[in-house]
Design a protein around this motif. Structure first.
Motif, mmCIF file in Angstrom:
data_model
loop_
_atom_site.group_PDB
_atom_site.id
_atom_site.type_symbol
_atom_site.label_atom_id
_atom_site.label_comp_id
_atom_site.label_asym_id
_atom_site.label_seq_id
_atom_site.Cartn_x
_atom_site.Cartn_y
_atom_site.Cartn_z
ATOM 1 N N TYR A 99 86.940 -39.213 -1.899
ATOM 2 C CA TYR A 99 86.287 -39.294 -3.209
ATOM 3 C C TYR A 99 85.575 -37.998 -3.588
ATOM 4 N N LYS A 105 78.397 -49.028 -8.727
ATOM 5 C CA LYS A 105 79.100 -49.263 -9.987
ATOM 6 C C LYS A 105 78.466 -50.417 -10.771
ATOM 7 N N ARG A 126 79.686 -47.160 -17.780
ATOM 8 C CA ARG A 126 79.268 -46.598 -16.496
ATOM 9 C C ARG A 126 77.802 -46.153 -16.491
ATOM 10 N N TRP A 129 75.511 -45.208 -13.283
ATOM 11 C CA TRP A 129 76.312 -44.802 -12.127
ATOM 12 C C TRP A 129 75.825 -43.449 -11.605
ATOM 13 N N ARG A 160 80.048 -40.266 -17.566
ATOM 14 C CA ARG A 160 81.150 -41.227 -17.398
ATOM 15 C C ARG A 160 82.193 -40.707 -16.413
ATOM 16 N N ASP A 162 84.227 -38.143 -16.657
ATOM 17 C CA ASP A 162 85.493 -37.763 -17.263
ATOM 18 C C ASP A 162 86.089 -36.518 -16.605
ATOM 19 N N CYS A 164 86.707 -36.201 -13.464
ATOM 20 C CA CYS A 164 87.530 -36.530 -12.287
ATOM 21 C C CYS A 164 88.337 -37.790 -12.590
ATOM 22 N N TRP A 165 89.314 -38.082 -11.734
ATOM 23 C CA TRP A 165 90.138 -39.272 -11.894
ATOM 24 C C TRP A 165 89.351 -40.505 -11.471
ATOM 25 N N ASP A 166 89.675 -41.649 -12.100
ATOM 26 C CA ASP A 166 88.961 -42.887 -11.790
ATOM 27 C C ASP A 166 89.020 -43.218 -10.306
ATOM 28 N N GLU A 167 90.173 -42.997 -9.690
ATOM 29 C CA GLU A 167 90.334 -43.336 -8.269
ATOM 30 C C GLU A 167 89.561 -42.398 -7.346
ATOM 31 N N GLU A 168 88.985 -41.343 -7.914
ATOM 32 C CA GLU A 168 88.171 -40.421 -7.115
ATOM 33 C C GLU A 168 86.683 -40.771 -7.163
ATOM 34 N N VAL A 169 86.345 -41.854 -7.830
ATOM 35 C CA VAL A 169 84.959 -42.337 -7.881
ATOM 36 C C VAL A 169 84.843 -43.518 -6.926
#
Length: 275
Positions: A99, A105, A126, A129, A160, A162, A164-169
């Motif tokens: 990550y 979250k 978000r 977060w 939010r 933006d 990075c990719w969602d899967e990297e959070v």
């Protein structure tokens, strides 16, 4: 060594020090604590002014952490309006190289339009977060957080994630960043039974230092501990508890000391400290 960056707003300095105290006295690992905010950063990294929707002096400055770390290693960011009741090393152990950033979250939806010090209560996806982050500063997506980008990007784009990719959070597990919301209600994505082990409380709508009394039983003992022992300000806690302002408590204490000095000397002024 655990690198911990705590957001610093000059209107909330007491909160910064109470949080730092709560971290240091419970940590099993050495901590490197850094105050981060618009007024603490070098101009080559941060030249952005506080905007009309920034509720604190560190609202967006937190995203300069990867640059400050030289885009290497990990760091923790925390809002200053928190108090820790656990070993921060437990949070540090959750680092996961998959990550770019790890957070709690939340699905927090404010019920009022304002919060502490009359600041606007913004609503966005978000929300909260970014108030506690485990940041993988060496991750390729964190390299997007260059000074040129973070000084012009919208606050929404930054908060939010933006960049990075969602899967990297990733997700932080355990009761870290438990929100104290309107009316003292506690919010967190994980279940919170009555005897749950809350590790980090976040006074997101305002704390005792703002005049809010919600869940003060968690913050005030930490404040008292900070002033305990040989600290000459320790007696301010008792005076403040009697309803005096801090300034009033300080005046009462000094007048009492002056009176004691006068009696000791048999004179009309305080005793002079010997060299």
């Amino acid at each position: 060594m655990i690198n911990v960056f705590i957001g610093r707003d000059r209107a909330e300095d007491i909160a910064w020090h109470v949080l730092a105290h709560s971290l240091v006295r419970r940590s099993s690992e050495p901590l490197a604590l850094t105050a981060i905010g618009n007024s603490t950063l070098p101009k080559k990294v941060w030249w952005r002014e506080r905007g009309p929707h920034d509720s604190t002096e560190f609202s967006n400055a937190r995203f300069a952490i990867p640059a400050l770390m030289g885009y290497r290693g990990w760091a923790i960011f925390m809002d200053c309006d928190m108090v820790c009741d656990a070993d921060i090393a437990e949070l540090w152990e959750q680092r996961d190289e998959r990550y770019a950033v790890m957070v709690v979250k939340h699905d927090y939806r404010p019920k009022t339009d304002t919060k502490f010090l009359g600041q606007e209560q913004s609503r966005y996806a978000r929300k909260n977060w970014s108030s506690l982050m485990l940041i993988n500063c060496g991750h390729s997506s964190c390299s997007e957080l260059t000074p040129d980008y973070i000084n012009v990007a919208s606050g929404l784009d930054l908060h939010r994630f933006d960049w990075c990719w969602d899967e990297e959070v990733g997700s932080i597990s355990g009761l870290w960043n438990v929100l104290v919301t309107e009316g003292g209600r506690l919010e967190h994505p994980e279940p919170m039974p009555e005897d749950c082990d809350i590790k980090l409380l976040h006074y997101t709508v305002g704390g005792l230092w703002h005049g809010y009394g919600n869940r003060a039983d968690a913050w005030m003992p930490e404040f008292s501990s900070l002033l305990a022992g040989s600290n000459p300000c320790a007696d301010l806690v008792a005076e403040y508890g009697n309803g005096l302002s801090f300034a009033g408590a300080y005046k009462v204490r000094n007048e009492a000391k002056a009176n004691l000095g006068s009696k000791a000397n048999g004179q009309g002024h305080a005793a002079t400290r010997p060299n």
